[in-house]
Design an enzyme around this catalytic site. Structure first.
Site, PDB file in Angstrom:
ATOM      1  N   ASP A 119      -9.506  -1.541  -7.997  1.00 47.81           N
ATOM      2  CA  ASP A 119      -8.427  -1.182  -7.091  1.00 47.81           C
ATOM      3  C   ASP A 119      -7.480  -0.231  -7.832  1.00 47.81           C
ATOM      4  O   ASP A 119      -7.616  -0.005  -9.045  1.00 47.81           O
ATOM      5  CB  ASP A 119      -7.691  -2.420  -6.545  1.00 47.81           C
TER       6      ASP A 119
HETATM    7  C1  BGC Z   1      -5.002  -1.104  -2.082  1.00 49.52           C
HETATM    8  C2  BGC Z   1      -6.445  -0.913  -1.658  1.00 49.52           C
HETATM    9  C3  BGC Z   1      -6.675   0.517  -1.272  1.00 49.52           C
HETATM   10  C4  BGC Z   1      -6.293   1.422  -2.432  1.00 49.52           C
HETATM   11  C5  BGC Z   1      -6.538   2.884  -2.174  1.00 49.52           C
HETATM   12  C6  BGC Z   1      -4.559  -0.063  -3.093  1.00 49.52           C
HETATM   13  O1  BGC Z   1      -3.203  -0.092  -3.309  1.00 49.52           O
HETATM   14  O2  BGC Z   1      -4.867  -2.396  -2.608  1.00 49.52           O
HETATM   15  O3  BGC Z   1      -6.739  -1.773  -0.605  1.00 49.52           O
HETATM   16  O4  BGC Z   1      -8.005   0.691  -0.898  1.00 49.52           O
HETATM   17  O5  BGC Z   1      -4.916   1.231  -2.689  1.00 49.52           O
HETATM   18  O6  BGC Z   1      -5.711   3.409  -1.233  1.00 49.52           O
END
Ligand code: BGC
Length: 704
Positions: free
Chosen positions: A260
């Site tokens: 993530d």
């Molecule tokens: C979130 C994810 C997301 C990623 C990219 C993160 O802050 O937890 O769910 O896919 O950002 O945007």
């Protein structure tokens, strides 16, 4: 491309090019003007040399994609893959996942996912960071809006529908890759506070939290995203047992694991790595192949290889995963995939979004106040009358084409009405003068509809709250109006279950709309006026009080159950100031039709572990209104070697019944459906007695 051709590509790559393939950078790195919505982008500390080599980009604008791919093609380089969070729509916005799951309509969910994949694919998106398959039991956590709710069986069905809808056959136009996230157990942060560690016992993790991800992974998504969180005090990007032994070796996942956002660097903040270099080493060895938006892989993989801590072979293995993913997307043959300069505007998607909204809005209470009729005079009150922010979070690519409730009322001739907009009510209670005006108006209408709830920005990522009560100014306003007019309908908009106990008794009609998306206003009004029938059922319980959280239908037994209590004895499991049960529970939801369940039968009273059991029930629409009913089959394991939940959903079916029509509904279950982590943590079905419930009917069967 075949294996040999992919191997040749790999052979001809420099080490730096290979490392680049393991890096995903936000679109702003390629175009400075783009506003990125998530995470810390400042001071990322990335060596800018890596930018032209990055294997992935998230939120890359169309023009930049074309430029980058043109350049890659000219220089015979591996094309970039674009990613984006396509959560519940892209341009046309569908109800938030928590609402959509309330439809219990897997064909519909599949169709919706297909629509938003098409819009994203037209815009040059190749992979979506979705679906989020995190089981949600704590509404303080703002991301419950992105989830399917609190039930693992529903989560499994939802996972299949969502992924197969979005991915279809990846060779086909309009498809995009899926990414199961956030693996695993991200959704139970302590105190409901986003990014905090999850405290989940091994059995609960295995039997309730894991199954939706497992089913998702069986549906073959291109990617899995590991979570930000720690489970059992181990951050997931450092969890080799989870990402290699379990995901790769046991579940045989052959796609790509991406971290993530910035999660590899955050190992330093979790204090399991002393610096970014160690963080890179730990995450790499734990099975994370792509670093999403941290500097760790780009800055340190080279050094780690030089020092012999990571081998060239290990690097090649990971790069091959990336090449395989790009091959599945046919990027070597067609690096632009299905991007279109001019997006076709598909009106049908609005029809689908309307249907999805009508099947997602839940009727929870109706003391003969709904449907509204043409003869009614209705006063609409609240902030959501003129509100455009009814899309819900994660809809930043949306077309701004929502029709507000106010405009919908103007355009359609529903009934006599007036509106009283209270935009500012979240911050300031109505002034005495405004309240006087509202009270006077309320006296002259025969029904009052309050359109209230939480602002869009109150749910989603980093939107945890400790107070999820309906705003106190709103409660006060409804109570004041109740004094002069008892015909109150309350419609709640929000991204999470909020506590509405204060208004529950004084509202004759209660509707939970969540964030219903682009076509939400029309869908809601059509439901309120009976042009459509309600059918949705809650997939996440609405707490009676905040102190009960987490509260959900799949309660576990206790040695001192409330139901066995003796009134004068205090020592049973309860609160002194709140009931144990939520105000509304998973599966609650009414219709304008009246469905009656009779004649529950089971094919056998005793079955062996290999046999299937057929369970049938008759459902009759005893009303003169056509409607859809969601038939829910629950099972209770009466005695087991470890404590089992009071009841568990095992099957669901949505059926249409015309007025007075009766249908027989059949379900098949087997011992496989009754497995759980037994005394030795092995998943087993133990012999013994089980109870099956449908509606208010029940039957007992034995597994021998
Ligand atoms: C979130 C994810 C997301 C990623 C990219 C993160 O802050 O937890 O769910 O896919 O950002 O945007």
């Amino acid at each position: 491309m075949n294996k040999e051709e992919l191997n040749n590509i790999l052979k001809n790559m420099s080490r730096y090019e290979k490392i680049g393939q393991l890096v995903c950078l936000g679109g702003q790195f390629f175009n400075k003007d783009v506003d990125i919505k998530t995470g810390p982008t400042i001071n990322l500390g990335i060596d800018p040399k890596i930018i032209p080599y990055a294997g992935f980009s998230s939120n890359l604008p169309y023009e930049d994609l074309i430029k980058i791919q043109n350049d890659k093609m000219k220089n015979n380089k591996v094309p970039i893959a674009t990613c984006c969070d396509v959560i519940h729509g892209y341009k046309t916005i569908f109800p938030i996942p928590l609402a959509l799951s309330a439809s219990f309509n897997m064909d519909l969910i599949k169709k919706c996912a297909k629509c938003w994949a098409k819009e994203a694919s037209d815009d040059g998106i190749f992979v979506s960071f979705s679906p989020m398959l995190d089981l949600s039991r704590d509404p303080r956590w703002g991301r419950v809006m992105e989830s399917f709710g609190e039930d693992p069986y529903l989560g499994m069905e939802y996972a299949k529908a969502y992924i197969s809808g979005m991915q279809g056959n990846l060779k086909d136009e309009g498809t995009i890759g899926a990414c199961v996230k956030h693996f695993a157990g991200y959704s139970l942060p302590e105190g409901g506070r986003d990014y905090q560690m999850s405290n989940i016992s091994r059995r609960v993790f295995n039997d309730f939290y894991l199954p939706p991800y497992i089913e998702g992974i069986r549906t073959k998504p291109l990617m899995v995203m590991s979570g930000f969180n720690a489970v059992d005090l181990l951050p997931t990007v450092a969890n080799k047992e989870l990402l290699i032994n379990y995901l790769r070796n046991k579940l045989k996942f052959d796609g790509l694991v991406i971290s993530d956002y910035n999660a590899i660097h955050e190992l330093v903040n979790h204090r399991v790595a002393k610096d970014d270099k160690e963080a890179a080493l730990i995450a790499f060895k734990s099975g994370v192949s792509v670093d999403l938006m941290s500097c760790c892989y780009s800055n340190y993989l080279d050094e780690l290889i030089e020092e012999g801590l990571i081998s060239e072979e290990e690097l090649d293995e990971r790069v091959m995963e990336v090449l395989n993913l790009k091959n599945k997307l046919s990027l070597f043959e067609n690096p632009y995939r299905f991007v279109k300069k001019e997006r076709e505007y598909t009106k049908d998607f609005l029809i689908d979004a309307y249907k999805a909204a009508t099947e997602s809005i839940v009727l929870l209470k109706n003391d003969a106040v709904l449907p509204l009729s043409k003869k009614d005079s209705v006063l609409y009150v609240g902030p959501f009358i003129s509100e455009e922010e009814m899309y819900g979070g994660w809809s930043y690519n949306r077309d701004k084409n929502i029709t507000t409730i106010e405009n919908c009322l103007k355009e359609s001739n529903y009934s006599k009405y007036e509106t009283f907009i209270t935009k500012d009510i979240y911050k300031n209670a109505l002034s005495k003068a405004d309240l006087d005006v509202l009270r006077d108006k309320a006296k002259s209408f025969n029904k009052i509809v309050f359109l209230v709830g939480e602002k869009e920005e109150d749910s989603g990522e980093a939107s945890s709250k400790t107070d999820i009560n309906l705003n106190k100014n709103i409660v006060k306003m409804i109570k004041e109006i109740f004094i002069v007019n008892k015909n109150i309908v309350s419609v709640i908009f929000s991204g999470r279950p909020i506590v509405i106990t204060d208004i529950n008794d004084i509202t004759k009609g209660l509707v939970y709309a969540f964030f219903p998306g682009t076509m939400g206003s029309k869908a809601l009004l059509d439901l309120l006026y009976g042009k459509r029938n309600f059918s949705a059922k809650l997939t996440m319980s609405i707490p009676y009080s905040i102190g009960q959280i987490p509260v959900y239908y799949q309660e576990y037994p206790t040695g001192r159950p409330y139901d066995n209590r003796i009134e004068e004895n205090k020592y049973y499991s309860h609160y002194l100031d709140s009931p144990n049960k939520p105000l509304y529970t998973f599966g609650d939801g009414l219709s304008y039709s009246k469905f009656v369940y009779t004649n529950l039968t089971i094919s056998k009273e005793v079955v062996n572990i290999f046999e299937k059991l057929k369970i049938s029930v008759s459902v009759k629409n005893e009303s003169d209104i056509d409607g859809d009913e969601i038939v829910l089959l629950y099972v209770e394991d009466l005695v087991a070697s470890v404590a089992r939940p009071i009841k568990e959903l095992k099957r669901c079916k949505k059926i249409h019944l015309r007025k007075s029509e009766e249908k027989r509904v059949e379900f098949i279950i087997s011992s496989n459906d009754l497995k759980f982590s037994g005394i030795n943590y092995k998943r087993i079905c133990e012999k013994g007695e089980f109870k099956v419930f449908i509606g208010d009917l029940e039957k007992v069967f034995r597994i021998e």
